[in-house]
Design an enzyme around this catalytic site. Structure first.
Site, mmCIF file in Angstrom:
data_model
loop_
_atom_site.group_PDB
_atom_site.id
_atom_site.type_symbol
_atom_site.label_atom_id
_atom_site.label_comp_id
_atom_site.label_asym_id
_atom_site.label_seq_id
_atom_site.Cartn_x
_atom_site.Cartn_y
_atom_site.Cartn_z
ATOM 1 N NE ARG A 149 -4.867 -1.295 9.647
ATOM 2 C CZ ARG A 149 -3.747 -0.855 9.062
ATOM 3 N NH1 ARG A 149 -3.701 0.336 8.519
ATOM 4 N NH2 ARG A 149 -2.689 -1.616 9.054
ATOM 5 N NE ARG A 158 5.655 -0.023 10.417
ATOM 6 C CZ ARG A 158 4.590 -0.171 9.644
ATOM 7 N NH1 ARG A 158 4.531 0.454 8.486
ATOM 8 N NH2 ARG A 158 3.588 -0.918 10.017
ATOM 9 C CE LYS A 193 -2.065 -1.148 3.873
ATOM 10 N NZ LYS A 193 -1.376 -2.420 4.187
ATOM 11 N NE ARG A 195 7.700 -2.283 6.457
ATOM 12 C CZ ARG A 195 6.405 -2.152 6.632
ATOM 13 N NH1 ARG A 195 5.654 -1.658 5.681
ATOM 14 N NH2 ARG A 195 5.847 -2.527 7.761
ATOM 15 N NE ARG A 212 1.810 -4.895 11.039
ATOM 16 C CZ ARG A 212 2.967 -4.633 10.461
ATOM 17 N NH1 ARG A 212 4.095 -4.988 11.050
ATOM 18 N NH2 ARG A 212 3.003 -4.000 9.306
#
Ligand code: AP5
Length: 216
Positions: free
Chosen positions: A88, A161, A13, A127, A172
């Site tokens: 969400r 993160r 996203k 990431r 998640r």
């Protein structure tokens, strides 16, 4: 253009939103980024949000709806925006519809990035972002041209993160299937859903999204 990017954690996203910002000259509204900024600023809301985010759970609808409502009132959103990570939940979807109705406008499309869960865990685990400009990279899937140097700003500091770990990632994904995936049917029923193959290479996903938006 008023657009939602919908998909599980790691589906791309944020990556695709940044491309769309450049192509359409409209802002990316990432509720994750907004909540992380609130946490970094150290406000009471930010501190509460940080604990929830680090655990991989959802911040309350009231807080997130209020943040988005305030943001889309700003001048740079007048010609449109890309919602990244919002809505969400079904109550958030109702809230954004009301916000837009009050402005006499509506959504143009909801682009759903379809992906495999196993690949998402790999994407998230690798990431990292430039600490200076926020450009996104990956240990194996998207490396800077010169090791240790950001392609965009030349920065040499990078960060990861706190919620990009295996345990938070499991939560998640569970939260996505329980709370967020019902939005797929919700937007399909409204005729707004545009599924895209999020497993293709970043460039190919961008081209498919451009084709989808061009056909609206
Ligand atoms: P948020 O920041 O929105 O995180 P997320 O939804 O979990 O999504 P990510 O940012 O992890 O992934 P992405 O889909 O943007 O993928 P990316 O492009 O980075 O939310 C964080 C937290 O904030 C939530 O858990 C919650 O606590 C809270 N929150 C946020 N919004 C909320 C809301 N509305 N309500 C309540 N709480 C909320 O890509 C991932 C990696 O893969 C990158 O390294 C990238 O380079 C790579 N990649 C991307 N696309 C491809 C591709 N096609 N092929 C190969 N690699 C790719």
């Amino acid at each position: 253009m008023r657009l939602i990017l919908l998909g599980p954690p790691g589906s791309g996203k944020g990556t695709q939103a940044k491309r769309l910002v450049e192509e359409h000259n409209i802002p990316q509204l990432s509720t994750g980024d907004m909540l992380r900024a609130a946490a970094a600023a150290g406000s009471d809301t930010g501190k509460r949000a940080k604990a929830i985010m680090d655990a991989g759970k959802l911040v309350s609808d009231d807080i997130v709806n209020a943040i988005v409502s305030e943001r889309i009132d700003q001048a740079d959103c007048a010609n449109g925006f890309i919602l990244d990570g919002y809505p969400r939940t079904l109550p958030q979807a109702d809230a954004v519809e009301t916000m837009l109705l009050e402005k006499g406008t509506q959504l143009d499309a909801v682009v759903e990035l379809r992906v495999d869960d196993d690949a998402m865990v790999e994407r998230i685990a690798g990431r990292y972002t430039c600490s200076n400009c926020g450009a996104g990279y990956h240990d194996t899937l998207k490396m800077p041209s010169k090791t240790g140097v950001c392609d965009k700003c030349g920065g040499a500091e990078f960060k990861r993160r706190p919620d990009d770990n295996a345990e938070a990632m499991r939560t998640r994904l569970q939260v996505y299937y329980k709370e967020t995936s019902p939005l797929i049917g919700y937007y399909y029923a409204k005729g707004l859903l545009r599924p895209v193959d999020g497993m293709a290479e970043i460039e190919a996903v961008g081209i498919e999204i451009a084709a989808v938006l061009g056909s609206l």
